[in-house]
Design an enzyme around this catalytic site. Structure first.
Site, PDB file in Angstrom:
ATOM      1  N   HIS A   1       0.814  -1.214   0.000  1.00 40.57           N
ATOM      2  CA  HIS A   1       0.000   0.000   0.000  1.00 40.57           C
ATOM      3  C   HIS A   1       0.847   1.263   0.000  1.00 40.57           C
ATOM      4  CE1 HIS A   1       0.155  -0.250   4.588  1.00 40.57           C
ATOM      5  NE2 HIS A   1       0.383   1.038   4.388  1.00 40.57           N
TER       6      HIS A   1
ATOM      7  N   ASP B   1      -0.203  -7.674   1.591  1.00 44.40           N
ATOM      8  CA  ASP B   1       0.350  -6.316   1.593  1.00 44.40           C
ATOM      9  C   ASP B   1       1.882  -6.349   1.573  1.00 44.40           C
ATOM     10  OD1 ASP B   1       0.454  -3.574   1.714  1.00 44.40           O
ATOM     11  OD2 ASP B   1      -0.246  -3.410   3.788  1.00 44.40           O
TER      12      ASP B   1
ATOM     13  N   SER C   1       4.153   2.168   8.261  1.00 45.40           N
ATOM     14  CA  SER C   1       3.813   1.144   7.276  1.00 45.40           C
ATOM     15  C   SER C   1       5.048   0.606   6.565  1.00 45.40           C
ATOM     16  CB  SER C   1       2.853   1.707   6.234  1.00 45.40           C
ATOM     17  OG  SER C   1       1.567   1.871   6.760  1.00 45.40           O
TER      18      SER C   1
END
Length: 276
Positions: free
Chosen positions: A83, A136, A233
């Protein structure tokens, strides 16, 4: 919610993205940049495989353009979250981000030392589902090699590092409070690998997202207070000296009953073996 770097984005884009992700409702497409809540400052020299993803062109000079984390698993390969490379995060398709690079070996993002290495190519897991956050994972191939000492081994399937109750450490430059207090220096927090049943109860589906034990791992503190957050992230979760997870998504930051969810590295190994 996904770990999104609102503060580092260009103003107009930041406001639009913020409006989309502020409610702690259904997880929108996971986005970049989280920092560590309930953590402590650490020296990059003690975790040299932890790197920052940077684009000053897309995210400005604040914190050297950092927008996500990453982890070196080979001298020229860095893992991060898929992402982080979405067009709605970068504001452009990856090939258009000409100054995409990693920052390695630097404690303070805007300080001296370390090195900034351009990203030569990217691979995004074709099984990544932005609606559920499953799969992811992305791989960055660097323009030049990091030293072998900056590489961390990955925990394969069946490793004791995945056992519930195992102490683990998550690293990042993200939000330290959950309210937009971003760090300029690397931080880390000690959490516990949690049983899959706990994670399913925390994220059964619906507004809080669905936990999938086949591709995800969750970790945190049952009482809350220690977690990854916005800006972390793609950063590493490490247990027993091995990489077990990548920061992916969650509901809030350090909230009781809402642990952080990570891409499970044993699944990442399988996806990477299928790369063409």
């Amino acid at each position: 919610m996904p770990r999104v770097p609102v503060r580092a984005l260009p103003t107009a884009f930041a406001l639009a993205l913020a409006a989309a992700v502020i409610p702690l409702g259904p997880p929108p497409p996971a986005a970049a940049d989280s920092i560590i809540v309930g953590g402590r400052p650490v020296a990059v020299a003690d975790s040299p495989w932890t790197v920052a993803l940077s684009s000053r062109d897309r995210f400005g000079g604040t914190r050297a353009g950092q927008f996500c984390g990453g982890v070196a698993i080979a001298p020229t390969e860095v893992l991060t979250a898929a992402h982080c490379l979405r067009e709605d995060v970068l504001g452009a398709a990856v090939p258009e981000v000409r100054d995409l690079r990693i920052i390695a070996g630097r404690d303070e993002l805007s300080g001296p030392g370390g090195q900034e290495i351009p990203v030569r190519s990217t691979w995004v897991n074709p099984d990544y589902d932005p609606g559920t956050n499953a799969g992811d994972l992305a791989v960055l191939t660097l323009d030049r090699a990091l030293p072998q000492s900056s590489v961390i081994p990955m925990a394969g399937a069946g490793s004791a590092a995945y056992e519930p109750g195992t102490a683990a450490t998550v690293y990042g430059w993200g939000d330290t409070t959950g309210y937009g207090a971003y760090a300029s220096g690397l931080r880390a927090a000690t959490v516990q690998v949690l049983p899959d049943d706990d994670c399913v109860r925390a994220y059964p589906g619906g507004t809080q997202g669905a936990y999938d034990a086949s591709s995800m791992l969750c970790a945190g503190d049952t009482a809350g207070g220690r977690d990854a957050c916005q800006g972390d992230s793609g950063g590493p979760l490490v247990a027993r000296g091995r990489l077990v997870g990548l920061v992916s998504w969650g509901s809030g930051c350090g909230s009781p009953g809402s642990p952080g969810v990570y891409t499970r590295i044993s699944s990442a190994i399988r996806w990477m073996e299928g790369r063409s």
